[in-house]
Write an enzyme that holds these catalytic residues in place. Structure first.
Site, mmCIF file in Angstrom:
data_model
loop_
_atom_site.group_PDB
_atom_site.id
_atom_site.type_symbol
_atom_site.label_atom_id
_atom_site.label_comp_id
_atom_site.label_asym_id
_atom_site.label_seq_id
_atom_site.Cartn_x
_atom_site.Cartn_y
_atom_site.Cartn_z
ATOM 1 N N ASP A 130 -20.456 -7.522 -19.706
ATOM 2 C CA ASP A 130 -20.741 -7.527 -18.276
ATOM 3 C C ASP A 130 -22.233 -7.669 -17.971
ATOM 4 O O ASP A 130 -22.634 -8.497 -17.159
ATOM 5 C CB ASP A 130 -20.193 -6.256 -17.614
ATOM 6 C CG ASP A 130 -18.720 -6.056 -17.919
ATOM 7 O OD1 ASP A 130 -18.071 -7.044 -18.312
ATOM 8 O OD2 ASP A 130 -18.224 -4.929 -17.776
ATOM 9 N N LYS A 188 -12.044 -8.665 -15.417
ATOM 10 C CA LYS A 188 -12.684 -8.872 -16.710
ATOM 11 C C LYS A 188 -12.498 -10.297 -17.243
ATOM 12 O O LYS A 188 -13.444 -10.898 -17.738
ATOM 13 C CB LYS A 188 -12.105 -7.867 -17.713
ATOM 14 C CG LYS A 188 -12.857 -7.810 -19.006
ATOM 15 C CD LYS A 188 -14.073 -6.946 -18.857
ATOM 16 C CE LYS A 188 -14.873 -6.878 -20.135
ATOM 17 N NZ LYS A 188 -15.967 -5.907 -20.006
ATOM 18 N N HIS A 235 7.546 -7.400 -4.511
ATOM 19 C CA HIS A 235 6.184 -7.687 -4.982
ATOM 20 C C HIS A 235 6.132 -8.965 -5.818
ATOM 21 O O HIS A 235 6.418 -8.924 -7.008
ATOM 22 C CB HIS A 235 5.659 -6.500 -5.800
ATOM 23 C CG HIS A 235 5.362 -5.318 -4.944
ATOM 24 N ND1 HIS A 235 4.143 -5.124 -4.337
ATOM 25 C CD2 HIS A 235 6.149 -4.288 -4.550
ATOM 26 C CE1 HIS A 235 4.177 -4.020 -3.618
ATOM 27 N NE2 HIS A 235 5.385 -3.491 -3.726
ATOM 28 N N GLY A 238 0.842 -1.193 0.000
ATOM 29 C CA GLY A 238 0.000 0.000 0.000
ATOM 30 C C GLY A 238 0.874 1.237 0.000
ATOM 31 O O GLY A 238 2.080 1.156 0.239
ATOM 32 N N CYS A 281 5.363 -6.259 1.152
ATOM 33 C CA CYS A 281 5.783 -4.850 1.168
ATOM 34 C C CYS A 281 5.216 -4.151 2.403
ATOM 35 O O CYS A 281 5.610 -4.465 3.521
ATOM 36 C CB CYS A 281 5.379 -4.171 -0.148
ATOM 37 S SG CYS A 281 6.198 -2.582 -0.381
ATOM 38 N N TYR A 282 4.285 -3.230 2.239
ATOM 39 C CA TYR A 282 3.699 -2.571 3.408
ATOM 40 C C TYR A 282 3.164 -3.620 4.389
ATOM 41 O O TYR A 282 3.315 -3.483 5.613
ATOM 42 C CB TYR A 282 2.548 -1.657 2.947
ATOM 43 C CG TYR A 282 1.848 -0.934 4.072
ATOM 44 C CD1 TYR A 282 2.351 0.265 4.557
ATOM 45 C CD2 TYR A 282 0.689 -1.450 4.642
ATOM 46 C CE1 TYR A 282 1.709 0.931 5.589
ATOM 47 C CE2 TYR A 282 0.044 -0.794 5.675
ATOM 48 C CZ TYR A 282 0.566 0.406 6.142
ATOM 49 O OH TYR A 282 -0.062 1.058 7.168
ATOM 50 N N GLU A 323 3.573 -10.388 -6.837
ATOM 51 C CA GLU A 323 2.385 -10.396 -7.706
ATOM 52 C C GLU A 323 2.638 -9.793 -9.080
ATOM 53 O O GLU A 323 1.854 -9.969 -9.989
ATOM 54 C CB GLU A 323 1.217 -9.676 -7.014
ATOM 55 C CG GLU A 323 1.343 -8.160 -6.865
ATOM 56 C CD GLU A 323 2.145 -7.716 -5.632
ATOM 57 O OE1 GLU A 323 2.904 -8.541 -5.081
ATOM 58 O OE2 GLU A 323 2.024 -6.546 -5.236
#
Ligand code: XMP
Length: 509
Positions: free
Chosen positions: A223, A365, A165, A51, A78-79, A167
């Site tokens: 959607d 998505k 990170h 964050g 991280c944070y 991710e």
């Protein structure tokens, strides 16, 4: 189930996405979720996201410290790592060097969390602060040049931290690390499928809706179609759909929506032809924002009137996606910095008096697409390019008239048809025609013409926030141009848009 505590939505959503890609069900929750609630949800693992804040800042978002005492494995990123170490006795400070970008990670210990990693690998760092002293509680399992505690584990508990990170795709073995945490530390089997989510949603929708009726606005896009299909599976004929023809749709769109609907659903469909109303309100308007406002207002008025005619409706279903939620700043009091105002958020106003159902709110998505396919929607529908809510209204530059719309619609249909024929429709994320407020001189047969100009746009993009113009093959451009000029009355010139976003936008208005 794995919970991701959200300390800054952009990284949190990416973490969630990676976890789901590993076929583990995960949910994003607010960072301040109580330990009690976590206990009720009984996740197999907890991840604290990164964050933008600093853990020693005054308003630093914190988590309930009891979370660390639940006996559930925790991974702080991280944070999230800094917070974890701070909560358990470590000291976090600004590092002597800030680290942004690629850096080399050296593994120090043979631990299940780093199983399969080579001695050194590339990771992506983005931090100013770092854990300076981990107390006696934490043991480093990997380090980088300027960050001795790039990966740590708790001495006795299943609690871990990564300063980098995992991710992001730039972290070479990031996926492996996350997988190690999920499989080896949390014991997740990795058998979760989109079908499980459909089942969960169906059960939840049934429980919430009971015997009431639900209205769903169809737009013809992915959607809203997936929302409708999901609701139909859950509540069948208790679903009513409304499709508003605003006169700004693409060629054959209204018929196509009707046809698709009838193939898939056996329930109530209201097609409202409001094209005259829209076009008369738009007459003479050239300002893009003004056009959007008028189209938005008239849409709400028309939709409201139709919805009121459905007397027993209590709920309104909307296709809000997770990126729509976070791009607008997430929850009003959440920690994410607002990135941009997103067009799709908000949708219909709350004053319509319905309770909202947003079954896609936690999805990305590509997950919505997978869900749609699993619900039996066609590939053709699932892979459609996005089409803006104000439709051709923002692609008809200058005054909007039915003649100009007709020319635009025909030209647009040619562009899309030729892209499909050339097998490029899926390579390109968005393509369309625009009619410019420019007339130019031409010569056709023996006569001089003074007619409209069509611009063709085709872009590739990951997220529609940035985009590149696509280099269409010359032969294809030639076919498109020749067909438009020969087949579309009133057009004597075709140009190709070679601007990227930024600094241009995808749409022209
Ligand atoms: P821009 O033009 O901002 O477009 O680069 C990014 C994406 O958003 C779509 N777009 C809209 N969608 N209402 C919508 O529902 C709008 O007013 C609107 N304006 C742009 C655009 O088609 C592209 O996919």
């Amino acid at each position: 189930l794995v919970l991701v505590l959200d300390f800054g939505s952009q990284t949190a959503q990416l973490i969630a996405r990676r976890i789901r890609d590993l076929n583990v069900f995960c949910q994003l929750v607010r960072h301040d979720i109580s330990a009690e609630r976590v206990k009720e949800l009984a996740p197999r693992g907890i991840i604290l996201s990164g964050g933008p804040a600093s853990v020693y800042g005054e308003k630093a978002p914190k988590c309930d410290p009891e979370i660390f005492n639940l006996g559930i494995p925790v991974l702080g990123i991280c944070y999230g790592m800094q917070l974890t170490c701070q909560a358990l006795g470590g000291v976090v400070r600004a590092g002597t060097t800030r680290e942004f970008g690629r850096t080399e990670l050296t593994t120090l210990e043979d631990h299940p969390l780093v199983a399969g990693l080579p001695a050194t690998s590339t990771v992506w760092m983005s931090h100013g602060d770092q854990v300076q002293q981990a107390g006696d509680e934490f043991i480093p399992i990997a380090s980088t040049h300027s960050c001795p505690m790039a990966a740590v584990r708790h001495r006795s508990r299943q609690i871990f931290g990564l300063q980098f990170h995992p991710e992001v795709t730039h972290s070479e073995y990031g996926k492996q690390l996350l997988e190690n945490f999920l499989r080896k530390c949390c014991g997740c089997a990795g058998t979760w499928q989109i079908e499980s989510l459909i089942e969960q949603q169906v059960t939840a929708i049934r429980a919430r809706v009971g015997n009431s009726r639900v209205i769903c606005g169809l737009s013809g896009g992915v959607d809203s179609s997936v929302v409708a299909a999901l609701l139909y599976k859950a509540i069948g004929s208790q679903l009513s759909c409304i499709f508003v023809d605003n006169g700004l749709l693409r060629k054959g769109e209204c018929e196509k929506v009707r046809e698709r609907f009838q193939n898939h659903f056996k329930t109530d469909l209201h097609v409202v032809d409001a094209s005259h109303r829209f076009l008369s309100e738009l007459a003479g308007v050239v300002d893009p924002q003004q056009k959007r406002k008028i189209i938005g207002r008239v849409f709400i008025e028309v939709f409201r009137k139709e919805a009121e005619s459905i007397t027993d409706a209590r709920f309104l279903a909307q296709g809000t996606l997770y990126p729509d939620v976070i791009e607008s700043g997430g929850s009003p009091d959440g920690p994410a910095a607002t990135i941009k105002y997103h067009h799709n958020v908000g949708g219909l106003p709350e004053q319509l008096g319905f309770e909202l159902i947003e079954p896609l709110r936690d999805l990305f998505k590509d997950e919505v697409r997978r869900m749609g396919l699993a619900l039996g929607l066609s590939e053709e529908l699932i892979w459609r390019h996005p089409f803006p809510g104000p439709g051709l209204g923002v692609r008809c530059l200058g005054g909007i008239t039915s003649e100009r719309l007709h020319a635009l619609r025909e030209a647009d249909a040619i562009v899309l048809e030729e892209l499909r024929k050339a097998g490029l429709y899926r390579t390109i994320q968005q393509a369309f025609a625009v009619i410019l407020p420019v007339q130019s001189v031409g010569v056709m047969g023996d006569g001089r013409t003074y007619e409209e100009t069509i611009a063709v746009r085709a872009v590739t993009t990951d997220d529609f926030m940035t985009a590149d113009w696509y280099p269409l093959p010359y032969d294809l451009m030639r076919i498109i141009s020749t067909r438009i000029i020969n087949e579309v009355r009133g057009v004597n010139r075709v140009v190709y848009d070679i601007s990227s976003k930024p600094p241009s936008t995808i749409e022209w208005e």
